[in-house]
Design an enzyme around this catalytic site. Structure first.
Site, PDB file in Angstrom:
ATOM      1  N   ARG A 191       2.240  -4.250  -1.382  1.00 17.70           N
ATOM      2  CA  ARG A 191       2.414  -3.097  -0.877  1.00 17.70           C
ATOM      3  C   ARG A 191       1.078  -2.530  -0.263  1.00 17.70           C
ATOM      4  NH1 ARG A 191       3.329   2.577  -4.000  1.00 17.70           N
ATOM      5  NH2 ARG A 191       1.047   2.746  -3.862  1.00 17.70           N
ATOM      6  N   HIS A 202      -0.219  -3.351  -5.581  1.00 16.01           N
ATOM      7  CA  HIS A 202      -0.401  -2.147  -4.824  1.00 16.01           C
ATOM      8  C   HIS A 202      -2.002  -2.925  -4.157  1.00 16.01           C
ATOM      9  CE1 HIS A 202       1.777   1.204  -7.093  1.00 16.01           C
ATOM     10  NE2 HIS A 202       2.373   0.153  -6.703  1.00 16.01           N
ATOM     11  N   TRP A 253       5.426  15.587  -2.479  1.00 17.05           N
ATOM     12  CA  TRP A 253       4.262  14.881  -2.921  1.00 17.05           C
ATOM     13  C   TRP A 253       4.963  13.386  -3.187  1.00 17.05           C
ATOM     14  CZ3 TRP A 253       3.664  11.695  -7.208  1.00 17.05           C
ATOM     15  CH2 TRP A 253       2.452  10.748  -7.038  1.00 17.05           C
ATOM     16  N   ASP A 271       4.916   2.306   1.437  1.00 18.36           N
ATOM     17  CA  ASP A 271       5.499   3.638   0.630  1.00 18.36           C
ATOM     18  C   ASP A 271       5.427   4.676   1.610  1.00 18.36           C
ATOM     19  OD1 ASP A 271       6.725   5.330  -1.103  1.00 18.36           O
ATOM     20  OD2 ASP A 271       5.674   4.518  -3.111  1.00 18.36           O
ATOM     21  N   ARG A 305      15.715   1.071  -6.099  1.00 18.56           N
ATOM     22  CA  ARG A 305      14.539   1.297  -6.653  1.00 18.56           C
ATOM     23  C   ARG A 305      14.494   1.632  -8.190  1.00 18.56           C
ATOM     24  NH1 ARG A 305       9.745   0.057  -6.441  1.00 18.56           N
ATOM     25  NH2 ARG A 305       8.748   1.910  -6.274  1.00 18.56           N
ATOM     26  N   GLU A 354       9.461   2.222   2.024  1.00 22.61           N
ATOM     27  CA  GLU A 354      10.158   2.821   0.841  1.00 22.61           C
ATOM     28  C   GLU A 354      10.011   4.406   0.952  1.00 22.61           C
ATOM     29  OE1 GLU A 354       7.792   1.429  -2.531  1.00 22.61           O
ATOM     30  OE2 GLU A 354       8.235   3.397  -3.749  1.00 22.61           O
ATOM     31  N   ASN A 373       6.295  10.787 -16.118  1.00 24.72           N
ATOM     32  CA  ASN A 373       5.063  10.875 -15.830  1.00 24.72           C
ATOM     33  C   ASN A 373       4.913  12.513 -15.509  1.00 24.72           C
ATOM     34  OD1 ASN A 373       2.461  10.247 -15.141  1.00 24.72           O
ATOM     35  ND2 ASN A 373       2.741   9.143 -13.344  1.00 24.72           N
ATOM     36  N   HIS A 378       6.774   7.650   0.456  1.00 27.45           N
ATOM     37  CA  HIS A 378       6.493   8.630  -0.589  1.00 27.45           C
ATOM     38  C   HIS A 378       7.172  10.080  -0.405  1.00 27.45           C
ATOM     39  CE1 HIS A 378       4.998   9.874  -4.641  1.00 27.45           C
ATOM     40  NE2 HIS A 378       5.173   8.655  -4.689  1.00 27.45           N
ATOM     41  N   GLU A 429       8.158  -4.456  -8.539  1.00 24.48           N
ATOM     42  CA  GLU A 429       6.831  -3.950  -8.460  1.00 24.48           C
ATOM     43  C   GLU A 429       6.170  -4.248  -9.873  1.00 24.48           C
ATOM     44  OE1 GLU A 429       7.064   0.407  -8.172  1.00 24.48           O
ATOM     45  OE2 GLU A 429       4.928   0.391  -7.412  1.00 24.48           O
ATOM     46  N   TYR A 484      -2.097   9.620  -0.436  1.00 27.52           N
ATOM     47  CA  TYR A 484      -1.239   8.982  -1.527  1.00 27.52           C
ATOM     48  C   TYR A 484      -1.597   7.519  -1.560  1.00 27.52           C
ATOM     49  CZ  TYR A 484       2.209   6.294  -4.006  1.00 27.52           C
ATOM     50  OH  TYR A 484       2.926   5.541  -4.866  1.00 27.52           O
ATOM     51  N   ASP A 516       3.274   3.910 -15.060  1.00 27.16           N
ATOM     52  CA  ASP A 516       3.801   5.019 -15.861  1.00 27.16           C
ATOM     53  C   ASP A 516       5.159   4.588 -16.167  1.00 27.16           C
ATOM     54  OD1 ASP A 516       3.586   5.862 -12.839  1.00 27.16           O
ATOM     55  OD2 ASP A 516       5.560   6.734 -13.543  1.00 27.16           O
ATOM     56  N   HIS A 569      11.314   0.062  -9.857  1.00 30.38           N
ATOM     57  CA  HIS A 569      10.104   0.998  -9.948  1.00 30.38           C
ATOM     58  C   HIS A 569       9.331   0.414 -11.154  1.00 30.38           C
ATOM     59  CE1 HIS A 569       8.222   5.206 -10.286  1.00 30.38           C
ATOM     60  NE2 HIS A 569       7.517   4.341  -9.577  1.00 30.38           N
ATOM     61  N   GLU A 605      13.323   5.534  -6.762  1.00 30.05           N
ATOM     62  CA  GLU A 605      12.608   5.729  -8.051  1.00 30.05           C
ATOM     63  C   GLU A 605      12.632   6.711  -8.903  1.00 30.05           C
ATOM     64  OE1 GLU A 605       8.468   4.829  -6.344  1.00 30.05           O
ATOM     65  OE2 GLU A 605       7.915   6.807  -6.553  1.00 30.05           O
TER      66      GLU A 605
HETATM   67  C1  GCO Z   1       5.566   3.712  -6.880  1.00 32.92           C
HETATM   68  C2  GCO Z   1       5.705   5.206  -6.753  1.00 32.92           C
HETATM   69  C3  GCO Z   1       4.540   5.572  -7.747  1.00 32.92           C
HETATM   70  C4  GCO Z   1       4.763   7.142  -8.269  1.00 32.92           C
HETATM   71  C5  GCO Z   1       4.672   7.413  -9.705  1.00 32.92           C
HETATM   72  C6  GCO Z   1       4.811   8.714 -10.077  1.00 32.92           C
HETATM   73  O1  GCO Z   1       6.092   3.197  -5.755  1.00 32.92           O
HETATM   74  O2  GCO Z   1       5.195   2.844  -7.558  1.00 32.92           O
HETATM   75  O3  GCO Z   1       5.898   5.811  -5.796  1.00 32.92           O
HETATM   76  O4  GCO Z   1       3.461   5.417  -7.376  1.00 32.92           O
HETATM   77  O5  GCO Z   1       4.167   7.877  -7.300  1.00 32.92           O
HETATM   78  O6  GCO Z   1       5.371   6.262 -10.441  1.00 32.92           O
HETATM   79  O7  GCO Z   1       4.792   8.973 -11.369  1.00 32.92           O
HETATM   80 MG    MG Z   2       7.010   4.538  -4.497  1.00 31.94          MG
END
Ligand code: GCO
Ligand code: MG
Length: 409
Positions: A153, A128, A409, A216, A289, A242, A43, A218, A345, A165, A322, A318, A268
């Site tokens: 989630r 999600h 991020w 998550d 993940r 996560e 991605n 992140h 997921e 996020y 994407d 994951h 991930e």
């Molecule tokens: C998740 C991930 C995604 C990522 C994304 C980045 O837990 O699914 O954190 O939301 O941010 O895959 O490309």
């Molecule tokens: Mg994630």
């Protein structure tokens, strides 16, 4: 190792398309006419992998025996001298997936049969749920539970921050890479830490404990902050928390794990077994993940998950939008065969994605099901349809603290 028979690779193509979002898909064809598909989507950096495949790997694959999956993996991993990294490993992952697809088609069997056969009837998936307020987030989880999901989630807008996020926009699912230059999101650790325990408490208070709840982080906390959050969330019996810290510092998890019984998931962004070796063998995490699209395909993921099984760590591959339906199928086949499956997921896909990718796995009441009689990975790619959706440059956002400095991020 050069082939000669019908399993010899005679054509390698890379399909870059954007049916709802960007995907990089590898197509490998054998002399005998078998076609295998692999997902190489990274991605926000898609074209780097497309070039790696077109400009560097395709010449190495032509004429090779497609049945020698393990040997080709080693050839591509050890061969360039420059090992690992997301671009290289996404490319190797796609080759590996495509070769397993061909192997299954040659055998007339789904890939999960080649991996040892079915170990469960269906896979628990998690979607999600999100909201701009706690109330919206709770309602969003309720909808998912009504659809049959056993795990969800949850993310919600942090009050006081301009953006957070993981929050959906309008009726659309949350898609972070949506701008042609990186969007700037904002971050405040105190605001986040103040909010998340309240969010999780409200969810359990209103919806109870009869489902698996995930969140998550992140990659945004320090180990000490993450340990504090894990402790705060213990009463709410999370399924997992996560990506609490940026995990290139594997040893950071020793501190977090020593302070909390909230289960931890990470990986991930990992692309090899070396990224999670210490995390697994020290039992610092509960779920790994990594996904077949980024961590070396089915061949390498199987090694990671076998190592994980020895240490009581389960899978949580994951599965955002994407990871293409081809990569998703590879995750699913593995999930059906391994003993230590945890959860898959499943974020879902933009509508147009189905015009290009015809997947045979099914989502039934929040669980993934797979057919016995579809050989290979069970996803066919319509190259003509793909041509109708040209690549569009898209970046993931970046994140700044309230003082303007960069944050993860
Ligand atoms: C998740 C991930 C995604 C990522 C994304 C980045 O837990 O699914 O954190 O939301 O941010 O895959 O490309
Ligand atoms: Mg994630």
């Amino acid at each position: 190792m050069t082939g000669g028979g019908s399993r010899t690779i005679r054509e390698v193509d890379v399909v870059v398309s954007a049916p709802g979002r960007n995907y990089v898909t590898l197509r490998i064809e054998t002399v005998g006419g078998l076609v295998g598909w692999g997902d190489a989507t990274l991605n926000g950096r898609e074209l780097a992998v497309a070039s790696y495949l077109r400009d560097h790997l395709s010449a190495l694959l032509l004429g090779k025996d497609s049945a020698r999956i393990g040997d080709l993996w080693q050839y591509l991993y050890r061969g360039p001298y420059w090992r690992r990294g997301p671009v290289t490993m996404a490319a190797i992952s796609a080759v590996d997936q495509a070769l397993w697809d061909i192997q299954g088609k040659a055998a007339g069997m789904p890939v999960f049969q080649l991996l040892g056969g079915r170990a469960r009837e269906r896979l628990m998936a998690y979607p999600h749920a999100s909201g701009h307020t706690v109330e919206d987030a709770v309602a969003s989880i309720s909808t998912k539970l009504e659809q049959g999901y056993a795990a969800v989630r949850v993310q919600a807008s942090v009050p006081g921050l301009a953006s957070t996020y993981g929050i959906h926009v309008g009726d659309e699912a949350y898609e972070p890479a949506h701008t042609d230059l990186p969007d700037e999101e904002s971050w405040s650790t105190p605001l986040y830490l103040d909010f998340v325990p309240k969010l999780i408490a409200a969810v359990r208070d209103q919806l109870g404990y009869g489902f698996n709840l995930l969140h998550d982080g992140h990659h945004r906390l320090t180990p000490t902050e993450a340990a504090w959050l894990g402790k705060e969330l213990e009463p709410y019996r999370m399924f997992w928390l996560e990506d609490v810290t940026p995990a290139e510092d594997q040893a950071a998890f020793s501190l977090i794990k020593a302070h909390t019984t909230t289960p931890l998931a990470v990986g991930e962004v990992f692309n090899s077994i070396w990224d999670c070796q210490q995390l697994i063998t020290n039992r610092w995490i509960d779920y790994i993940r990594c996904a077949t699209t980024h961590a070396g395909g089915i061949t390498h993921m199987k090694r990671i998950l076998d190592l994980a099984d020895l240490y009581g760590v389960r899978s949580g591959c994951h599965g955002p939008s994407d990871v293409s339906p081809v990569g998703m199928a590879a995750n699913i086949h593995l999930g059906f065969a391994i003993p230590n499956f945890g959860v898959q997921e499943f974020m879902g896909y933009p509508e147009e994605t189905a015009e290009v990718f015809r997947a045979s796995y099914r989502l039934v009441e929040g669980h993934l099901e797979i057919d016995e009689d579809v050989p290979g990975l069970g996803v066919e790619v319509d190259v003509e349809a793909a041509a109708r959706f040209p690549y569009e440059r898209k970046y993931l956002p970046v994140n700044r603290r309230l003082d303007g400095s960069m944050h993860d991020w």
